[in-house]
Write an enzyme that holds these catalytic residues in place. Sequence first.
Site, mmCIF file in Angstrom:
data_model
loop_
_atom_site.group_PDB
_atom_site.id
_atom_site.type_symbol
_atom_site.label_atom_id
_atom_site.label_comp_id
_atom_site.label_asym_id
_atom_site.label_seq_id
_atom_site.Cartn_x
_atom_site.Cartn_y
_atom_site.Cartn_z
ATOM 1 N N TRP A 95 0.825 -1.334 0.018
ATOM 2 C CA TRP A 95 0.044 0.020 0.107
ATOM 3 C C TRP A 95 0.927 1.422 0.083
ATOM 4 C CZ3 TRP A 95 -4.412 -1.274 4.026
ATOM 5 C CH2 TRP A 95 -5.063 -2.435 3.538
ATOM 6 N N LYS A 96 2.223 1.007 0.407
ATOM 7 C CA LYS A 96 2.952 2.411 0.318
ATOM 8 C C LYS A 96 2.433 3.203 1.322
ATOM 9 C CE LYS A 96 4.931 1.277 -4.040
ATOM 10 N NZ LYS A 96 5.416 1.636 -5.248
ATOM 11 N N HIS B 242 12.713 -2.294 -0.246
ATOM 12 C CA HIS B 242 12.097 -1.791 -1.437
ATOM 13 C C HIS B 242 13.064 -0.426 -2.025
ATOM 14 C CE1 HIS B 242 9.052 0.311 -3.968
ATOM 15 N NE2 HIS B 242 8.417 -0.673 -3.971
ATOM 16 N N GLU C 16 12.017 2.296 -3.010
ATOM 17 C CA GLU C 16 11.897 3.579 -2.511
ATOM 18 C C GLU C 16 12.388 3.905 -1.309
ATOM 19 O OE1 GLU C 16 7.520 3.171 -2.793
ATOM 20 O OE2 GLU C 16 7.738 3.119 -4.895
ATOM 21 N N GLY D 60 5.369 2.149 -10.773
ATOM 22 C CA GLY D 60 4.438 3.432 -10.542
ATOM 23 C C GLY D 60 4.419 3.878 -11.951
ATOM 24 N N SER E 32 4.110 -1.860 -11.926
ATOM 25 C CA SER E 32 2.945 -1.741 -12.875
ATOM 26 C C SER E 32 2.358 -3.176 -13.033
ATOM 27 C CB SER E 32 3.538 -0.894 -14.233
ATOM 28 O OG SER E 32 4.109 0.215 -13.633
ATOM 29 N N GLY F 167 1.709 -2.497 -6.357
ATOM 30 C CA GLY F 167 1.631 -1.280 -5.608
ATOM 31 C C GLY F 167 0.335 -0.646 -6.026
ATOM 32 N N GLY F 168 0.326 0.350 -6.919
ATOM 33 C CA GLY F 168 -0.840 0.956 -7.150
ATOM 34 C C GLY F 168 -2.151 0.225 -7.158
HETATM 35 P P1 PGA Z 1 3.544 -0.684 -8.782
HETATM 36 O O1 PGA Z 1 4.515 -0.745 -7.401
HETATM 37 O O2 PGA Z 1 2.751 -1.660 -8.792
HETATM 38 O O3 PGA Z 1 2.696 0.648 -8.294
HETATM 39 O O4 PGA Z 1 4.245 -0.184 -9.836
HETATM 40 C C1 PGA Z 1 5.194 -1.790 -7.463
HETATM 41 C C2 PGA Z 1 6.032 -1.626 -6.060
HETATM 42 O O5 PGA Z 1 6.515 -0.857 -5.848
HETATM 43 O O6 PGA Z 1 5.850 -2.590 -4.958
#
Ligand code: PGA
Length: 251
Positions: free
Chosen positions: A10-11, A96, A98, A174, A214, A235-236
């Site tokens: 979910w970030k 991760h 990020e 993302g 993605s 993620g998204g």
């Molecule tokens: P995303 O992110 O599906 O939004 O590209 C994946 C993730 O960072 O785990």
Amino acid sequence: MRKKIVAGNWKMNTTVPEGVELAKAVVAKSVEVPAGVGLIVATPATHLCPVAEVVKGTRVELSAENCADKEKGAYTGEVSAAMVASTGAQWTILGHSERRQYYGETDEKLVEKVKLALANSLKVILCVGENLEEREAERHFEVVKTQTENVLFQFTAEEMASIVIAYEPVWAIGTGKTATAEQAEEIHAFIRKVLADHFGKKVAADMTILYGGSCKPSNAKELFAQPDIDGGLIGGASLKADDFIGIALAF
Ligand code: PGA
């Protein structure tokens, strides 16, 4: 046989009430997913306790998105592996991109984090992956190999049973730019070979390796059909229960 897993990351999204609603929707829809597919939601630290209540007694497992590289003490703002485990979470994501990019997470710190997670009976989703510059310079194999060696080679074959790898090319996170199924499979097979050379064939064959970047219901089927792709870190698309479960249904 290795496990198939779809994990939602979910970030830094949703308030606590929104997260609780999302978790409830995921639990409600989880009955549609074949029993052999593991479902995990990784939530912000603030959401772990209330979401643990929602997923208790269901097939949905709970994960943190990070934990500290120190056991406890004067580390203001950090959340330890013991704290995460005490919420009822069974997993934590570590490394991760990020966190590596914005919060100075190094492979050295990750070794400490994985150690503490395992010591507190948490299972780990360890992320690896190259950035765009590295991909364009055709250094992706080398980058992923180094990340894998630096962190995972510090652990034993037994400990590897509590670890899942997520290959996430940074340029695909993302951005809407998914790695093609061939690009992803090529790296997944390569990671499995790196593991086989060090830990032996059994550990490599049993290792769950997820793809992230993605991933959505429309491309999950092709990705998950690859022999070395065992699921996804989402993620998204994990912020909508329909999309998240739609991805899990791709198996
Ligand atoms: P995303 O992110 O599906 O939004 O590209 C994946 C993730 O960072 O785990």
